[in-house]
Design an enzyme around this catalytic site. Structure first.
Site, short mmCIF file in Angstrom:
data_model
loop_
_atom_site.label_atom_id
_atom_site.label_comp_id
_atom_site.label_asym_id
_atom_site.label_seq_id
_atom_site.Cartn_x
_atom_site.Cartn_y
_atom_site.Cartn_z
N ASP A 21 -14.60 114.52 96.74
CA ASP A 21 -13.55 115.41 97.19
C ASP A 21 -12.42 115.35 96.15
OD1 ASP A 21 -11.88 116.97 98.93
OD2 ASP A 21 -10.94 115.10 99.59
N ASP A 72 -8.57 116.74 96.74
CA ASP A 72 -7.25 116.46 97.30
C ASP A 72 -7.25 115.13 98.06
OD1 ASP A 72 -6.97 119.00 96.34
OD2 ASP A 72 -5.94 119.79 98.11
#
Length: 410
Positions: free
Chosen positions: A185, A187
């Site tokens: 991922d 963020d």
């Protein structure tokens, strides 16, 4: 007449310990070489200048001579020695080999005690222990046999929560080696920021958007609906804000080291994000990441319209991307690693061979295979069995300075 199995050889287990210095091992083997002993097993470890050397020798009729020789050498070196007789080589290890990695900052003796007790209660045996890192976290790896990986992983997850340490359980042997696909991922994982909040700040709506993001990451809102609502507040912003946000992004400590080391190992690295390709794409190119997938912002006449273009990368989309990247790289899912922090990452973490929750929301920590709860992304390398020394040696060879984070407070 049927063949009679050969009797196992008479053996001597010699254990030498004391202050380490150059020449100890050489002196011992020089002495026993003259006796002609056969070496069946050998292991040595040095901890803070204290050496422990264990060797298993096939003694035979030279038993008495060997005992005398090793004692004389050890005495001359000022070392302690013990010698015990037996028969045969080491007993074969039980099936079900696993690697248990325990990471703590600090790593307390009470946590190690609890982990080893769980392993024993599981019926597994600890064959070897070695340290993977001393800073910025302390990490040790237990090489164990006689374990059921899935069951032991569940049992040790309980200790992880109670003791405040991170624990990863993975199959050992060939399953732990070779090329892998690592999908992250972006963020709050690869970077410290939430890009949508940085963009919303330019519209004066950061607090409002942050509250929606937090609820979505806890799994309280449908991600696609929450994304559309958050992107809508960006309507009218000039496209130039994308460059400003890209410049403001802060990588998570250890992010560069993680990606650089994975690439050296020949691993494939990918990012998949519920954020925006306009930001993620540049980041992937900067770090030499192989694959990137994220949402696209719609732009018209030089301004953001407040809409996204195409299919939204949501929870299911992230898992689908991981599977697609694995297929493109011709790797089975068992050789994939996924790293994420929010509910939107759960399907991806579940699909991967090893799902790692990085400083994650409680719902993600509960469902992931393991967690990392220190602020250094390169701590993931230790869960894969890579030592801090190996990372720093590779950096030195390439002329790259390895960041040296401050030691945790003691």
């Amino acid at each position: 007449m049927p063949d009679v199995p050969a009797a196992p050889p008479q053996t001597l287990l010699v254990t030498v310990s004391g202050n380490d210095r150059p020449g100890v091992t050489s002196a011992l083997f020089d002495a026993i070489a003259d006796v002609g002993a056969e070496v069946l097993d050998l292991e040595q470890v040095v901890v803070r200048g204290h050496l422990t050397l264990a060797l298993l020798l096939a003694a035979g009729p030279r038993d008495v001579v060997l005992r005398s020789v090793v004692r004389d050498v050890a005495s001359g070196l000022g070392m302690d020695v013990s010698v015990s007789a037996g028969t045969g080589d080491n007993a074969p290890r039980a099936s079900g080999r696993a690697a248990v990695v325990v990471l703590g900052a600090p790593l307390l003796a009470s946590a190690v005690s609890a982990v080893t007790a769980r392993i024993a209660a599981h019926g597994a045996n600890i064959d070897r222990i070695h340290r993977l890192s001393r800073y910025p976290v302390t990490t040790v790896e237990f090489d164990i046999s006689g374990a059921d990986v899935a069951t032991l992983r569940r049992e040790l997850s309980l200790e992880s929560a109670v003791r405040g340490v991170d624990i990863a359980v993975a199959p050992a042997g060939l399953a732990r080696r070779g090329r892998r696909l690592v999908v992250m991922d972006v963020d709050s994982t690869l970077i410290q920021d939430e890009v949508i909040e940085l963009l919303a700040a330019h519209a004066g709506r950061e607090a409002e958007v942050a509250a929606v993001t937090e609820a979505a990451m806890r799994g309280e809102l449908d991600f696609a609906e929450s994304l559309r609502a958050r992107v809508a507040v960006l309507a009218g912003l000039p496209v130039e804000v994308l460059a400003e946000v890209r410049a403001a992004i802060r990588l998570t400590p250890g992010a560069r080291t993680l990606v650089r080391t994975l690439k050296r190992l020949g691993f494939t690295v990918a990012v998949v994000s519920g954020g925006f390709l306009e930001i993620v794409g540049d980041l992937a190119r900067e770090l030499d990441i192989d694959h990137a997938q994220a949402n696209r912002l719609e732009v018209s006449d030089g301004v953001l319209t407040g809409r996204v273009v195409g299919e939204i990368v949501d929870r299911a989309g992230k898992a689908a991307a991981l599977r697609r990247f694995a297929e493109q790289e011709r790797l089975p899912l068992s050789r994939t690693v996924a790293i994420g922090d929010g509910a939107n990452d759960l399907d991806m973490l579940d699909a991967a061979g090893l799902g790692i929750a990085f400083n994650a929301k409680p719902i993600v920590r509960e469902q992931a295979d393991t967690s990392v709860n220190v602020p250094y992304l390169d701590a993931v390398l230790y869960l894969l069995g890579i030592t801090r020394e190996e990372i720093e040696e590779a950096d030195a060879e390439d002329g790259v300075p390895t960041p040296a984070p401050d030691l945790p407070a003691r």
